[in-house]
Design an enzyme around this catalytic site. Structure first.
Site, short mmCIF file in Angstrom:
data_model
loop_
_atom_site.label_atom_id
_atom_site.label_comp_id
_atom_site.label_asym_id
_atom_site.label_seq_id
_atom_site.Cartn_x
_atom_site.Cartn_y
_atom_site.Cartn_z
CD GLU A 179 -5.04 7.09 -10.92
OE1 GLU A 179 -4.39 7.93 -11.59
OE2 GLU A 179 -4.91 5.87 -11.04
CG HIS A 221 -12.86 4.63 -6.33
ND1 HIS A 221 -12.80 5.39 -7.47
CD2 HIS A 221 -11.78 4.96 -5.58
CE1 HIS A 221 -11.72 6.17 -7.41
NE2 HIS A 221 -11.08 5.91 -6.28
CG ASP A 255 -14.72 3.25 -2.12
OD1 ASP A 255 -15.35 3.41 -3.18
OD2 ASP A 255 -14.63 4.12 -1.24
CD1 TRP A 312 -4.67 -1.17 1.59
CD2 TRP A 312 -6.17 0.47 1.67
NE1 TRP A 312 -4.62 -0.52 0.39
CE2 TRP A 312 -5.53 0.50 0.40
CE3 TRP A 312 -7.16 1.41 1.95
CZ2 TRP A 312 -5.86 1.44 -0.57
CZ3 TRP A 312 -7.48 2.36 0.97
CH2 TRP A 312 -6.83 2.36 -0.27
CG ASP A 348 -8.08 4.88 7.32
OD1 ASP A 348 -7.22 5.36 6.56
OD2 ASP A 348 -8.42 3.69 7.31
CG HIS A 395 -3.53 12.19 -4.26
ND1 HIS A 395 -3.93 12.04 -2.96
CD2 HIS A 395 -3.98 11.10 -4.92
CE1 HIS A 395 -4.59 10.90 -2.82
NE2 HIS A 395 -4.63 10.31 -3.99
CG ASN A 405 -1.95 1.14 1.15
OD1 ASN A 405 -2.37 1.54 0.07
ND2 ASN A 405 -2.34 1.68 2.28
#
Length: 783
Positions: free
Chosen positions: A659, A635, A593, A555, A483, A688, A118
């Protein structure tokens, strides 16, 4: 070189500081609150603390790991591989951070996941004939600082190997990758010569590309390159991590002209395929004239070693003999772990006793190295065995993995929108007010009701703002979530949480992965309250927002006693219950997601099918209970998904958002080429970057989507959304960006509706003429 038969070393360590010093310094510098000198001071203090921690733990060799943002970006800078759009900027922080974050008129370098982790790296952009303009002063200054802190016999420089660097890069189609490696070699020879002059004990050459299943194709590049590099005369340690190496690669790898080879004996914690390094060495041995860097302390898992590392070292000694030099080290750089478990005061004592963060891993490395060869070791080939074939599906009916109707049948029953419908990916800025309220609630200075009231105010603001902007499908903004994984883990049984367990994801973006400490089940509804608050103040359909089971797992720090797939299916069943409750509350659109789907893909293609089989089924298990009228969105972001398009299609989501802004529509083109037939939402701008995209830029971006041929250009099925969530941005950036996005969609929509109007007008004009020749016209209105 270390001469003792068993010694200890590191190959990487957290660069963030014990208390996130680098994050605070970076964000202060970017906001103009501190100077470049202030940032340098904090960075050097942070690296000094990290290096001394390793020395004080008793390590014989310490790798000099530190960065301002990203180690790959560092090497882009060292080698002078600056894309033309940044070359007008002043070298130094201005140019360096522009490549990372973008500036007006120059979008940032693309960002991708680093192998199967990650951690995100900045993608080098190489020309077919790169003009290498190396300046190693930054690296050499770091080495000199390290020598001053640790001693010249302990401080070891890290170089990202030239073949790995090229493998991570983007370059024109048809370019010879071997020629690119060759173009970089003179600069590497130069820096090795300068490091030799500094008297370093060795240089670590990090080449994780050797863990890929395609590494055998690189044999000629490695043999040619390392023959040249070895000629400099400085000892080289070729370091491979994140997985085992294939046997056909191992056979030539161990013959390369290097003094040490470091291998990963642990690979991915809980992965079904295990790790074959020990078995390979058991069969093929290891050269006695080289030092073995034994990555036997797990560098990707927070679980304390249970004695396996000592047994494995003993087995290696038994197989390779007492004269084999071995250095005990972590299996991968420790940057993937939190800093120090001793900072955790609120975890259950029995859990804390089983944990080892980066500082504790140092203690384990030294302890294992001092253990010697042990007695009566198990057979070497028994280490790293794969998990049994049961992947966690036991007791789950096969029908639960499939929607009740296929896509073509259910899609017309779902909410319909105008051309180029607009939405957002999920989160909105986590403001100072939100953070303060969360901290106050955590400390008990405000009540649960006061906290919920504050969250309700934030949700109301987010919805009102989206209504005012004319966004078709609003999101509630996720103010209650610190988060996207931690939030759900806190509401699931079987998860545990740290207070200070921060890990770098990229730059100044740190995350606190939760710990899967037991079987996962849902205690009750997790998102329904916030959904109802949001939907109560708008007539537009609000998206429910969930994090998918594979991302929840990838994650988190997973268990090692059961396969990852078992844990994923437990999480999926909990999310399935949440989907049912959201539908019961009236939710018609739910986003689940899965940005980490590709991240978990094994590094060897022969292992993909088993992983994708359970990963896709875990996602489907979580959403397949949805009614046909419920639109399921997913996503994906910051990975290369082109090679797993069949798996993405098999997820059977109604809408796919991705993305896209930094990658020149690569994924959109791949989906179009593959005939992807479901709704698509390619990101139109980079979340970002602090740059606010102009309307003109966004219009061009939207036109480019239609130009790819995706969905035949059907504008009602091409969604307009940012790349990812907006939690890391400020409202001063988010508001104008969303306003411009909506305006760009309106411009394109008007074009589409205008064209449709003309078509309808033409049909209407032609209709009476066509009817004038038929009998029906004669008998209905002419008399």
């Amino acid at each position: 070189m270390v001469s003792t038969q068993i010694s200890s070393a590191t190959i990487g360590f957290p660069r963030i500081g014990p208390n996130r010093e680098m994050k605070k310094a970076l964000e202060s510098f970017w906001s103009g609150k501190s100077t470049a000198d202030d940032l340098r001071t904090v960075a050097e203090q942070t690296e000094r603390v990290a290096w001394l921690s390793q020395k004080d733990a008793g390590l014989d060799l310490v790798a000099l790991d530190s960065t301002y943002y990203d180690q790959i970006l560092d090497f882009i800078t060292y080698l002078g591989l600056i894309p033309k759009r940044f070359q007008h900027l002043e070298p130094g922080f201005a140019q360096y951070f522009a490549m990372a974050r973008g500036v007006n008129g120059a979008h940032a370098l693309d960002m991708q996941k680093f192998f199967d982790t990650n951690y995100h790296y900045m993608v080098p952009e190489l020309e077919a004939s790169p003009a290498v303009k190396a300046d190693w002063s930054g690296l050499l200054a770091k080495v000199e600082r390290g020598q001053a802190v640790l001693g010249s016999d302990v401080a070891v420089p890290i170089l990202i190997g030239p073949i790995t660097l090229v493998s991570l890069a983007r370059y024109p189609e048809g370019t010879d990758a071997s020629a690119l490696v060759g173009a970089l070699l003179p600069a590497y020879v130069e820096v090795l010569g300068r490091l030799k002059a500094l008297g370093v004990p060795e240089v670590q050459m990090h080449e994780p590309v050797l863990a890929l299943g395609t590494a055998n194709k690189l044999q000629a590049d490695f043999e040619s390159s390392y023959s040249q590099l070895a000629g400099v005369g400085v000892p080289l340690n070729l370091v491979v991590y994140y997985d085992d190496v294939e046997e056909d690669v191992y056979s030539w790898l161990v013959r390369l002209p290097v003094q040490a080879i470091s291998l990963d004996f642990c690979a991915v914690p809980g992965a079904a395929h295990g790790c074959a390094t020990a078995a390979t060495i058991a069969r093929l041995g290891f050269p006695e004239d080289k030092r073995l860097g034994a990555g036997i302390v797990d560098g990707r898992s927070i679980w304390r070693d249970d004695g396996t590392a000592v047994d494995l070292l003993a087995a290696l000694r038994a197989r390779l003999g007492p004269n084999q030099a071995i250095v005990v080290q972590s299996s991968a750089p420790l940057l993937h772990l939190p800093y120090d478990v001793r900072a955790e005061k609120n975890l259950p004592g029995e859990l804390t006793a089983r944990l080892a963060f980066a500082l504790q891993k140092l203690e384990e490395i030294v302890t294992v190295a001092k253990s010697g060869s042990g007695t009566a070791p198990p057979a070497l080939e028994t280490f790293g065995a794969a998990f049994p074939s049961d992947e966690g599906r036991s007791g789950i009916d096969a029908s639960k993995y499939h929607r009740s109707e296929d896509y073509a049948t259910r899609r017309p029953k779902q909410p319909q929108f105008r051309p180029f419908p607009t939405t957002s990916i999920g989160s909105f800025p986590q403001t100072e007010q939100i953070r303060r309220a969360r901290l106050q609630y955590k400390r008990g200075t405000i009540s649960t009701e006061q906290y919920k009231e504050q969250i309700g105010v934030e949700i109301g603001y987010a919805i009102g703002l989206q209504d005012a902007l004319d966004i078709d499908v609003p999101v509630h903004g996720e103010p209650e979530r610190s988060d996207m994984v931690e939030y759900f883990g806190l509401k699931l049984d079987g998860y545990s949480f740290t207070e200070h367990g921060w890990v770098q994801s990229y730059g100044s973006r740190y995350v606190r992965p939760p710990i899967v400490s037991g079987d996962v089940t849902r205690a009750g509804p997790m998102t329904v309250h916030e959904y109802r608050l949001a939907q109560a103040v708008t007539a537009r359909p609000v998206k429910g927002m969930l994090t998918g089971p594979v991302t929840m797992l990838n994650w988190s720090f997973p268990r090692k006693d059961v396969a990852r797939s078992v844990q994923a299916f437990q999480i999926a069943l909990a999310l399935r219950q949440e989907m049912e409750d959201l539908e019961g509350a009236g939710c018609r659109i739910v986003q689940v997601d899965e940005p980490a789907l590709r991240e978990g893909l094994p590094l060897k293609e022969r292992r993909w099918a088993r992983y994708l089989d359970w990963a896709v089924d875990a996602f489907k298990l979580s959403v397949a209970g949805a009614k046909p009228e419920t639109q399921v969105v997913t996503h994906l972001c910051y990975s290369s998904f082109e090679d797993i398009l069949p798996a993405i299609d098999a997820m059977d989501a109604d809408v796919l958002t991705i993305e896209n802004s930094r990658s020149d529509n690569e994924m959109v083109l791949a989906l179009a080429s593959a005939g992807y037939a479901r709704d698509i939402g390619p990101g139109v701008y980079d979340v970002h970057s602090p740059v606010v995209p102009s309307v003109e830029f966004l219009v061009d971006k939207l036109r480019s989507f239609s130009g790819t041929g995706i969905l035949g250009g059907d504008a009602r099925r091409i969604w307009v959304n940012p790349d990812c969530g907006l939690k890391t941005r400020r409202w001063a950036e988010v508001l104008p960006s969303l306003r411009n996005m909506v305006q760009a969609a309106a411009i394109l929509r008007a074009e589409v509706e205008g064209a449709e109007g003309k078509q309808q007008g033409a049909k209407a004009a032609a209709q009476p003429q066509a009817q004038a020749h038929g009998p029906s016209h004669a008998c209905t209105g002419c008399h």
